[in-house]
Design an enzyme around this catalytic site. Structure first.
Site, mmCIF file in Angstrom:
data_model
loop_
_atom_site.group_PDB
_atom_site.id
_atom_site.type_symbol
_atom_site.label_atom_id
_atom_site.label_comp_id
_atom_site.label_asym_id
_atom_site.label_seq_id
_atom_site.Cartn_x
_atom_site.Cartn_y
_atom_site.Cartn_z
ATOM 1 N N SER A 20 54.784 -70.722 36.966
ATOM 2 C CA SER A 20 53.819 -69.711 37.403
ATOM 3 C C SER A 20 53.188 -70.083 38.737
ATOM 4 O O SER A 20 52.436 -69.305 39.312
ATOM 5 C CB SER A 20 52.715 -69.526 36.339
ATOM 6 O OG SER A 20 52.085 -70.758 36.077
ATOM 7 N N ASN A 107 44.670 -74.930 28.460
ATOM 8 C CA ASN A 107 44.245 -73.649 27.871
ATOM 9 C C ASN A 107 42.818 -73.284 28.257
ATOM 10 O O ASN A 107 42.535 -72.145 28.612
ATOM 11 C CB ASN A 107 44.396 -73.693 26.345
ATOM 12 C CG ASN A 107 45.855 -73.848 25.936
ATOM 13 O OD1 ASN A 107 46.754 -73.779 26.784
ATOM 14 N ND2 ASN A 107 46.099 -74.053 24.649
ATOM 15 N N SER A 274 57.523 -37.650 61.434
ATOM 16 C CA SER A 274 58.815 -37.572 60.770
ATOM 17 C C SER A 274 59.886 -38.015 61.761
ATOM 18 O O SER A 274 59.787 -37.742 62.958
ATOM 19 C CB SER A 274 59.067 -36.132 60.319
ATOM 20 O OG SER A 274 60.461 -35.881 60.203
ATOM 21 N N LYS A 280 55.837 -32.779 62.571
ATOM 22 C CA LYS A 280 55.165 -33.238 61.363
ATOM 23 C C LYS A 280 54.071 -34.270 61.625
ATOM 24 O O LYS A 280 54.172 -35.096 62.517
ATOM 25 C CB LYS A 280 56.171 -33.859 60.372
ATOM 26 C CG LYS A 280 57.149 -32.883 59.789
ATOM 27 C CD LYS A 280 56.507 -31.815 58.917
ATOM 28 C CE LYS A 280 55.952 -32.370 57.624
ATOM 29 N NZ LYS A 280 57.049 -32.886 56.760
ATOM 30 N N ASN A 282 52.099 -36.460 58.791
ATOM 31 C CA ASN A 282 52.063 -36.600 57.332
ATOM 32 C C ASN A 282 50.919 -37.501 56.844
ATOM 33 O O ASN A 282 50.674 -38.553 57.429
ATOM 34 C CB ASN A 282 53.393 -37.176 56.843
ATOM 35 C CG ASN A 282 54.562 -36.269 57.159
ATOM 36 O OD1 ASN A 282 54.421 -35.050 57.130
ATOM 37 N ND2 ASN A 282 55.709 -36.857 57.478
ATOM 38 N N GLU A 287 49.142 -40.213 50.241
ATOM 39 C CA GLU A 287 50.250 -40.187 49.282
ATOM 40 C C GLU A 287 50.493 -41.565 48.673
ATOM 41 O O GLU A 287 50.755 -41.694 47.475
ATOM 42 C CB GLU A 287 51.509 -39.673 49.970
ATOM 43 C CG GLU A 287 51.379 -38.211 50.373
ATOM 44 C CD GLU A 287 52.494 -37.777 51.323
ATOM 45 O OE1 GLU A 287 53.291 -36.932 50.933
ATOM 46 O OE2 GLU A 287 52.563 -38.309 52.446
ATOM 47 N N LYS A 322 48.601 -62.823 34.749
ATOM 48 C CA LYS A 322 48.182 -63.020 36.135
ATOM 49 C C LYS A 322 48.800 -62.064 37.134
ATOM 50 O O LYS A 322 48.110 -61.548 38.010
ATOM 51 C CB LYS A 322 48.429 -64.463 36.559
ATOM 52 C CG LYS A 322 47.369 -65.368 35.986
ATOM 53 C CD LYS A 322 47.701 -66.820 36.157
ATOM 54 C CE LYS A 322 47.103 -67.588 35.009
ATOM 55 N NZ LYS A 322 47.750 -67.289 33.709
HETATM 56 N N1 ARG Z 1 50.256 -71.575 33.310
HETATM 57 C C1 ARG Z 1 49.669 -71.393 32.001
HETATM 58 C C2 ARG Z 1 49.111 -69.985 31.878
HETATM 59 O O1 ARG Z 1 48.873 -69.398 32.860
HETATM 60 C C3 ARG Z 1 48.561 -72.385 31.803
HETATM 61 C C4 ARG Z 1 48.290 -72.702 30.367
HETATM 62 C C5 ARG Z 1 49.441 -73.396 29.764
HETATM 63 N N2 ARG Z 1 49.160 -73.869 28.443
HETATM 64 C C6 ARG Z 1 50.125 -74.263 27.630
HETATM 65 N N3 ARG Z 1 49.739 -74.644 26.448
HETATM 66 N N4 ARG Z 1 51.382 -74.226 27.954
HETATM 67 O O2 ARG Z 1 48.936 -69.487 30.791
#
Ligand code: ARG
Length: 452
Positions: A20, A107, A274, A280, A282, A287, A322
Site C-alpha cells: 500500500s 492496526n 472544438s 464551439k 464548451n 461537464e 485509502k
Molecule cells: N497497510 C495496512 C492498512 O492500511 C496497515 C495495517 C496492517 N495491519 C495488519 N495487521 N496487517 O490497513
C-alpha cells in the site's frame, strides 16, 4: 518484520498485491507525529531512555525532511508507510529504533494516521468550500437585482433574481461545511493504545499521547477503535453529496451558457474549443465536475461495501479504505478550486435574463393571489387564471393585455400593476423570498459570515 515464525519469503506477486506504500506514503507526516508522541509516552513510562527518545525523535524528523525533499526511497517489499519508516529509522539509529513499536500495532497506528490525515483534509476542504461560497457570494452581489426566470421541471415558473439563485448554492455548500465539521468531531479521538485489538500489558499514557496529537479524547473500546472506519464513510458521504451539489450547479451553468438559454457566459480561460467546429465554446469544467461526481459516489459505495461483511476487528480488507478516500479528497479539492475561479469570472447576460423574466405568464400565480385577496377561493382563482392563460395562448395575446374583466367580474381595473416585475418581487416580504431587499440582507449576512 515478522520473520520469526516464517521460513519462506513473501511471494513477489503477494507483495505486489498487498503493498500500500505506493499510495499510503502520503500519511507520512501523521505517521511520524504519531510515532513521536508514542515514543515520548514510552520514555515517560520508562521503556526508553531520554537518549533513546531523542535519537528516535531526531531520526523520525530527518526521515520526514527526506520524504518532503523527495529523497526517500519507498520499498514495496516493506509493504506500507508504517514499515517503511520504522525500518529506515532502525537502519539509521540502530537499537533504539527497534523499541519504537513497543505497545503498538500497525492496526492502531494506521487508524491514528488516517484520523489525523482526515482531520487535516477536512480543514482544508472546508477552506476550499469557503472559497467557492465567497465566489458565489461575489456573483450574488454583482447580480443582486438582475431578474431572471426561476424554473420548476425546467419550465419557466416565477421570476427570481440571479442574486437569489447564486445564494441558493451558498446555502447548499454551508450544509456541506457543517457535515464535514460534524464528521470531524467524531473522528478526532485517539485510537492509539488499542494495540492490535486488545490494548497492551504495557500501559502508556493514552491521554498524553492524544493531547500531543491534538485529539479531543481517546477511544473507549479497543475492538471498536481498531475496526472503525465510520469516519471514512462519513467523509466520503459528505464529499459525495458536495459533489452532487457541484454537479447541480454545473448543470445550471451548462444550461445558462447554451444558445437556447443565453443567460451567462464563462471566460475563455474556463472553456475549451472544438478541434473540428470552430464556433464551439464548451463548458468542459462544468461537464467534468458533473462527471467526476460519479467517482465520488462510487468511492462512498466502495467503502461501505468493503466494511459491510467484516467481523471484528482488523481485516486486511480495511487497507482498501485509502484509495477511495484519497481519490475523493483530491477530486473535491480540485473541483472546488477550479469552480471558484470559474464562478468569479462568470458574466451574466442581464438583458437576455430580463427579457426571459419579462414574460407576463411568469406572474400568473401572482394574478391568482390577486383574486384570492379579492375573496376568491384559491382553487377557483387558479382555474380562472388558467382560463385566461389558455385564452392568451389561443389568441396569441400577452396575458397582461387580455381583457380580464370579460373572464370574471372579480378582476378589477387594477390588474395591470400585478404584471410589474419589480412590484411582484417587492410584494414577497417573507424571509427566504427573492425580494431584492431581502436578498441584500442575506448577502450582508453571508458577507459577515464569510469575510467576517
Ligand atoms: N497497510 C495496512 C492498512 O492500511 C496497515 C495495517 C496492517 N495491519 C495488519 N495487521 N496487517 O490497513
Amino acid at each position: 518484520m515478522w520473520k520469526g515464525r516464517f521460513t519462506q519469503d513473501t511471494s513477489s506477486l503477494v507483495q505486489q498485491f498487498g503493498e500500500s506504500v505506493s499510495y499510503d506514503w502520503r500519511l507520512f507526516p501523521h505517521d511520524i507525529a504519531g510515532s513521536i508522541a508514542h515514543a515520548r509516552a514510552q520514555c515517560k513510562a520508562g521503556f526508553l531512555t531520554e537518549e533513546e527518545f531523542s535519537a528516535i525523535e531526531a531520526g523520525l524528523l530527518a526521515i520526514r525532511a527526506d520524504i518532503e525533499a523527495g529523497q526517500f526511497e519507498f520499498k514495496t517489499s516493506l509493504e506500507d508507510i508504517h514499515m517503511n519508516i520504522e525500518s529506515e529509522l532502525t537502519k539509521r539509529i540502530g537499537a533504539a529504533g527497534a523499541k519504537l513499536h513497543t505497545a503498538r500495532s500497525r492496526n492502531d497506528q494506521v487508524a491514528t494516521d488516517t484520523r489525523l490525515y482526515c482531520r487535516a483534509q477536512v480543514d482544508s476542504l472546508v477552506e476550499g468550500l469557503r472559497g467557492l461560497q465567497r465566489a458565489l457570494l461575489d456573483r450574488a452581489e454583482v447580480y443582486a437585482d438582475s431578474v431572471m426566470p426561476g424554473y420548476t421541471h425546467l419550465q419557466r415558473g416565477q421570476p427570481v433574481t440571479a442574486g437569489h439563485h447564486f445564494l441558493a448554492y451558498v446555502e447548499m455548500l454551508e450544509r456541506d461545511v457543517s457535515r464535514l465539521l460534524d464528521a470531524r468531531k467524531r473522528l478526532n479521538i485517539s485510537p492509539l493504545g488499542s494495540g492490535a485489538l486488545a490494548g497492551s500489558t504495557i500501559n502508556l499514557d493514552r491521554h498524553a499521547i492524544a493531547s500531543e496529537l491534538g485529539f479531543d479524547g481517546v477511544t473507549t473500546n479497543s475492538m471498536d477503535a481498531i475496526a472503525d472506519r465510520d469516519y471514512i464513510a462519513e467523509i466520503l458521504f459528505a464529499i459525495a453529496l458536495c459533489g452532487v451539489h457541484l454537479s447541480r450547479l454545473s448543470e445550471d451553468l451548462i444550461l445558462w451558457c447554451s444558445a437556447e438559454f443565453g443567460f451567462a457566459a464563462l471566460a475563455d480561460a474556463h472553456t475549451t474549443g472544438s478541434s473540428l467546429m470552430p464556433q464551439k465554446k464548451n463548458p468542459d469544467v462544468c461537464e467534468l465536475t458533473r462527471g467526476k461526481t460519479g467517482r465520488l459516489v462510487g468511492n462512498l459505495v466502495a467503502i461501505l461495501t468493503a466494511i459491510k461483511g467484516l467481523p471484528l476487528t482488523y481485516n486486511r480488507d480495511l487497507q482498501e479504505d485509502k484509495e477511495p478516500l484519497f481519490d475523493s479528497i483530491d477530486t473535491l479539492h480540485l473541483a472546488l478550486a477550479v469552480n471558484t475561479e470559474m464562478i468569479l469570472a462568470l458574466t451574466l447576460r442581464e438583458e437576455i435574463c430580463a427579457t426571459a423574466a419579462a414574460d407576463p405568464m411568469l406572474l400568473a400565480t401572482d394574478l391568482a393571489d390577486y383574486l384570492v385577496k379579492k375573496g376568491v377561493p384559491f382553487r377557483q382563482a387558479h382555474e380562472l387564471v388558467g382560463k385566461a392563460v389558455a385564452e392568451a395562448i389561443a389568441s396569441k395575446t400577452p396575458l397582461n393585455e387580455l381583457n380580464l374583466s370579460r373572464i370574471s367580474p372579480h378582476y378589477g381595473n387594477d390588474t395591470a400593476e400585478i404584471f410589474q416585475l419589480t412590484r411582484a418581487l417587492n410584494a414577497r416580504t417573507n424571509p427566504g423570498c427573492p425580494n431584492p431587499r431581502i436578498v441584500r440582507e442575506q448577502i450582508a449576512r453571508w458577507q459577515k459570515q464569510l469575510h467576517g
